[in-house]
Design an enzyme around this catalytic site. Structure first.
Site, mmCIF file in Angstrom:
data_model
loop_
_atom_site.group_PDB
_atom_site.id
_atom_site.type_symbol
_atom_site.label_atom_id
_atom_site.label_comp_id
_atom_site.label_asym_id
_atom_site.label_seq_id
_atom_site.Cartn_x
_atom_site.Cartn_y
_atom_site.Cartn_z
ATOM 1 N N CYS A 172 -20.275 1.719 -18.422
ATOM 2 C CA CYS A 172 -19.854 2.054 -17.054
ATOM 3 C C CYS A 172 -20.851 1.538 -16.030
ATOM 4 C CB CYS A 172 -19.700 3.561 -16.899
ATOM 5 S SG CYS A 172 -18.531 4.312 -18.053
ATOM 6 N N ARG A 202 -5.081 6.007 -29.190
ATOM 7 C CA ARG A 202 -5.471 4.655 -29.567
ATOM 8 C C ARG A 202 -4.390 3.963 -30.384
ATOM 9 N NH1 ARG A 202 -10.588 2.615 -28.952
ATOM 10 N NH2 ARG A 202 -12.137 4.050 -28.096
ATOM 11 N N GLU A 241 -11.085 12.127 -28.041
ATOM 12 C CA GLU A 241 -12.408 11.543 -27.874
ATOM 13 C C GLU A 241 -13.066 12.114 -26.626
ATOM 14 O OE1 GLU A 241 -12.425 7.310 -27.934
ATOM 15 O OE2 GLU A 241 -10.941 7.172 -29.547
ATOM 16 N N ASP A 301 -8.891 -10.297 -20.594
ATOM 17 C CA ASP A 301 -8.906 -11.519 -21.405
ATOM 18 C C ASP A 301 -7.470 -12.008 -21.578
ATOM 19 O OD1 ASP A 301 -9.682 -13.592 -22.998
ATOM 20 O OD2 ASP A 301 -9.860 -12.392 -24.828
#
Length: 872
Positions: A840, A526, A559, A627
């Site tokens: 999802c 990340r 993760e 975006d």
């Protein structure tokens, strides 16, 4: 060669053109005299000439037999009757004698008598039977006679006869100069034969200087390239005639019936007899019929118009291109009228039929024919608009001439053999749809919503990719389809390509024992997401670019989570946020337009721009929404075009207005503005940049004579030249993913923006209508009603947060929120837990809260602090 007179012989080795012309005219007049004598007679009811229609023993001949007999009489120099003063047909004169009207064979009728007026009208109506082509003047003459007598039957018969025959309709409404110059365009079929006979008998060598509208190919005087003015039909005259004819119901009925008789013959002639190859003016009948302003009315939709559309589809590409060129000169109202004709037919057939997986719209001949005809109008609409054909922006950066354009189309067509990528009409027209900046009428008017609702896109895509030669696919007419329908076709294309790459990988594993990854797997951190993604994607692009076409599978280091689409959405979101961060300096942000533009002075290497190009391509390929906020010119450039002055209106509106003022300034530009061919501005870090638009530009003043050149160079520098390096890398990354996709073929630039960025319109009522419920909830449950009441009352920003929380994107997909299949399921009884989501699958897990206030408090907290939390 001997003349028809056997007593004389003439050698015609080098005839005098003037004498040749006189001889031809004399022969023509003499043959016409024989023809009139055989069909109308001399007017003497006591005529003893057996070759005269007035002779009591004469047997009537039809027009063709009379023409052949006239040629025989010419060869033998047979006797011609002396003209009878009244020149009335024998039958009419005999009738008058029997009624005691004529006392003597030399009797002259008084012109003012009512009887002669009636006889004259009767004679004119009888003569209408010999009309085998129409002009505006002839229609006016017939209308005048019919209006005076109050009987429109003769006009109905003439219209029915002319409009039901391709041969007569093709000759009708010719331009005056074409009618005069063309020897083969005679008043009727019989005179065609007469003039041909006169030509053979009186002329040894044909004079090719005059254009002939019945030749197989256009005359040399017209040139090889088509121009609308070369057409022989007088469109203005046709429109005037229709305006007069359509005022009468009986005449319109005759037009409908005639079109039903005409269309099958035309279809047969074009399919099996090469009618257009034999006579290029065969196109005239399509032009004439399409000028009927009532074609879209219900009376035509039943039978006449469908049959005519099928016939038009049989036109060869060259003829279709001619129609397109002609229609491109029409006004917006005329183009819109033709669009309505074919759209009405498609809608009528769709509503009238119950299409299903066993009864496809693709197999309806009428719908298919109307779609193909509408394509001609669509290209005419583009050609008649604002074009930028000369501004192709290929990686070679060469200016594409017409020849280069054809070569590019050919290369693109041969590169992808599995499906049509270049429309044959585009190659025939030397033109691409992307070359149009602004059409005559909006693109939306070509979209048929009714058709989109009944299309089985899975079947249509198979026809498009596999069986395009035998089955019709509406993907070959993308202008008819909504962006959502086309995105479904693109989705199937992407998924099939992903599965194909996966099968190839499995095959390698079995045959060669190689451990090849069946997915495009990215493992990133990340806090180092850009570096990790850049290194991994650069390695893939270098070693095996085909891996970019595998299904994306993202894993965040440290993760847990299985990527079924939601993790990829978050990956794209984080990459975009970091790359478009103004602090990085890759892109400049305009607070006025709220859009990003390439920073020409960026310190980032090409790999960074290649990465964002790959990310945009992967987003389309994996059906994700980003975006990003680029001006439309970026998407036009991705499709191979250069930026133009009109593109500045969207990307640099202030600069656009300034340059427009320079172009429109009527004063002395040099003295009043004192500008030179030089650009001066500051980069993101405040460093001044000066660039000469041409050599020694700082010393060349802008004047009234060179201001257009200044604006062109300025625009080219801002939109193309200044950021050429950055955009080339960006473009390369984008096409690494999409180079084999039908993206360019199906979508316009503004639609590609929708694919990448989604829709800006958030219609939560459409989302509510499309939502499904599970786990005990229904649309009538108390908590469900409270939930939608809260959601509809949220401000715009919090609505976007809710979408981000539930779907992984704060934007609506192509087609709007109604295309999202949101599922709200019960997640246990009342508790203090926050709502959670499976992004999802667009599933919202909602506990059965005891009150509306508690539901609102828990929901707002969840969507506000949702990043990295509650998203599985």
């Amino acid at each position: 060669m001997t003349s028809p007179d056997t007593n004389a012989s003439v050698t015609l080795l080098a005839p005098n053109p003037a004498s040749l012309k006189r001889k031809r005219e004399a022969a023509k007049q003499l043959i016409e005299s024989y023809y009139c004598q055989l069909t109308k007679g001399c007017g003497n009811e006591f005529c003893a000439n057996e070759n005269c229609a007035s002779c009591p023993d004469f047997k009537q001949l039809d027009n063709n037999r009379a023409a052949a007999r006239a040629l025989e009489l010419y060869r033998t120099r047979a006797e011609l009757c002396a003209a009878w003063p009244t020149k009335k047909p024998r039958s009419l004169l005999s009738q008058n004698v029997s009624h005691g009207k004529y006392k003597h064979k030399n009797y002259k009728a008084v012109e003012e008598s009512d009887f002669d007026v009636i006889c004259s009208k009767k004679q004119q109506q009888d003569n209408f039977q010999n009309i085998n082509y129409l002009t505006e003047e002839k229609v006016d003459e017939i209308l005048s006679v019919c209006s005076e007598t109050g009987d429109f039957s003769p006009l109905v018969r003439v219209i029915g006869r002319i409009f039901s025959s391709a041969e007569t309709l093709v000759k009708s409404f010719r331009k005056p100069e074409m009618q005069r110059n063309c020897l083969n365009c005679s008043p009727d079929n019989a005179l065609d034969n007469l003039e041909k006979g006169a030509k053979i008998l009186a002329v040894a060598e044909c004079d090719n200087s005059a254009p002939c509208c019945s030749q197989q190919k256009p005359c040399d005087c017209h040139g090889q390239s088509f121009k609308p003015e070369e057409l022989t039909v007088d469109v203005k005259s046709v429109r005037k005639v229709y305006k007069k004819l359509l005022a009468h119901n009986r005449i319109e009925t005759a037009l409908i019936n005639a079109l039903m008789y005409l269309s099958p013959d035309v279809e047969c002639e074009l399919s099996y007899h090469n009618a257009y190859t034999r006579d290029s003016n065969y196109l005239n009948l399509f032009i004439i019929v399409m000028e009927n302003h009532n074609l879209h009315s219900p009376e035509y939709l039943e039978g006449a118009l469908p049959m005519f559309c099928k016939a038009m589809c049989k036109l060869p590409l060259t003829a279709q291109a001619k129609l397109i060129h002609l229609w491109s000169t029409y006004s917006s109202s005329d183009i819109r009228r033709m669009v309505e004709v074919f759209q009405q037919l498609i809608t009528y057939k769709v509503i009238s039929n119950d299409y299903s997986c066993r009864n496809l719209a693709n197999e309806d001949d009428v719908v298919v024919a109307a779609a193909k005809c509408l394509k001609l109008v669509y290209y005419a609409n583009l050609l008649g608009g604002m074009l930028t054909i000369e501004n192709d922006d290929e990686e070679s950066s060469q200016e594409a001439s017409e020849g280069n354009l054809n070569q590019n189309l050919l290369i693109e067509d041969t590169r992808y053999k599995k499906g049509p990528r270049v429309d044959p009409l585009e190659k025939e027209l030397h033109f691409r749809a992307i070359d149009c900046c602004q059409p005559v009428i909006p693109y939306d008017e070509f979209v048929n919503e009714s058709l989109n609702n009944v299309l089985a896109m899975d079947k249509d895509y198979i026809f498009f990719k596999v069986d395009s030669e035998k089955k019709f696919s509406f993907l070959t007419c993308p202008f008819l389809l909504t962006p959502y329908t086309k995105s479904q076709g693109l989705y199937y294309d992407n998924r099939i390509r992903m599965f194909s790459e996966r099968r190839i990988t499995v095959l390698y594993n079995l045959v060669q024992g190689q451990q090849v990854q069946p997915y495009l797997r990215l493992k990133v951190r990340r806090d180092h997401i850009i570096d990790d993604a850049l290194v991994r994607l650069e390695m893939i692009a270098t070693e095996n670019p085909a891996d970019l076409k595998k299904q994306l599978y993202v894993e965040f280091e440290g993760e847990q989570g299985v990527d079924e689409g939601g993790v990829s959405k978050e990956f794209f979101q984080l990459v975009v946020e970091e790359i478009f961060n103004p602090d990085i300096g890759m892109f400049a942000y305009d607070s006025h337009t709220k859009q990003f533009w390439f920073n020409p002075t960026s310190f980032e290497n090409d790999g960074q721009f290649t990465l964002i190009g790959i990310v945009l391509g992967l987003a389309i390929y994996n059906h994700c929404i980003l975006d990003v906020h680029f001006p439309m010119v970026v998407y036009r450039k991705l499709m191979g075009k250069k930026g133009t002055l009109e593109d500045l209106a969207d990307s640099h509106p202030i600069l656009y207005r300034s340059l427009k003022e320079v172009l429109e300034y009527e004063g002395n530009v040099e003295e009043d503005m004192m500008i030179t061919f030089q650009v001066s501005y500051s980069d993101l870090f405040g460093v001044p940049i000066i660039h000469n638009l041409k050599e020694n530009g700082d010393e060349i003043p802008v004047t009234n004579q060179n201001k257009k050149e200044f604006v062109q160079l300025y625009t080219n520098y801002i939109l193309n030249q200044s950021m050429e390096k950055q955009f080339r890398a960006f473009n390369r990354g984008f096409h690494m993913v999409t180079n084999e996709s039908p993206l360019k073929y199906l979508f316009r630039p503004e639609e590609i923006e929708q694919l990448i960025c989604g829709s800006r319109n958030l219609d939560f009522h459409a989302l509510e209508e499309a939502t499904e419920y599970d786990g005990g909830f229904t649309k009538d449950s108390r908590i469900v009603r409270d939930f939608w009441g809260i959601t509809h009352s949220l401000p715009e920003e919090q609505k976007r947060q809710f979408l981000q929380f539930t779907t992984g994107s704060d934007r609506a997909p192509v087609g709007g929120l109604g295309k999202i299949k949101l599922i709200i399921t019960k997640n246990g009884p009342d508790s203090d837990r926050l709502p959670t989501t499976h992004t999802c699958f667009n599933v919202l897990l909602l506990p059965d809260y005891s009150s509306k206030d508690k539901l609102k408090e828990r929901l707002l907290k969840a969507i506000t602090y949702s990043k990295g939390f509650g998203m599985l």
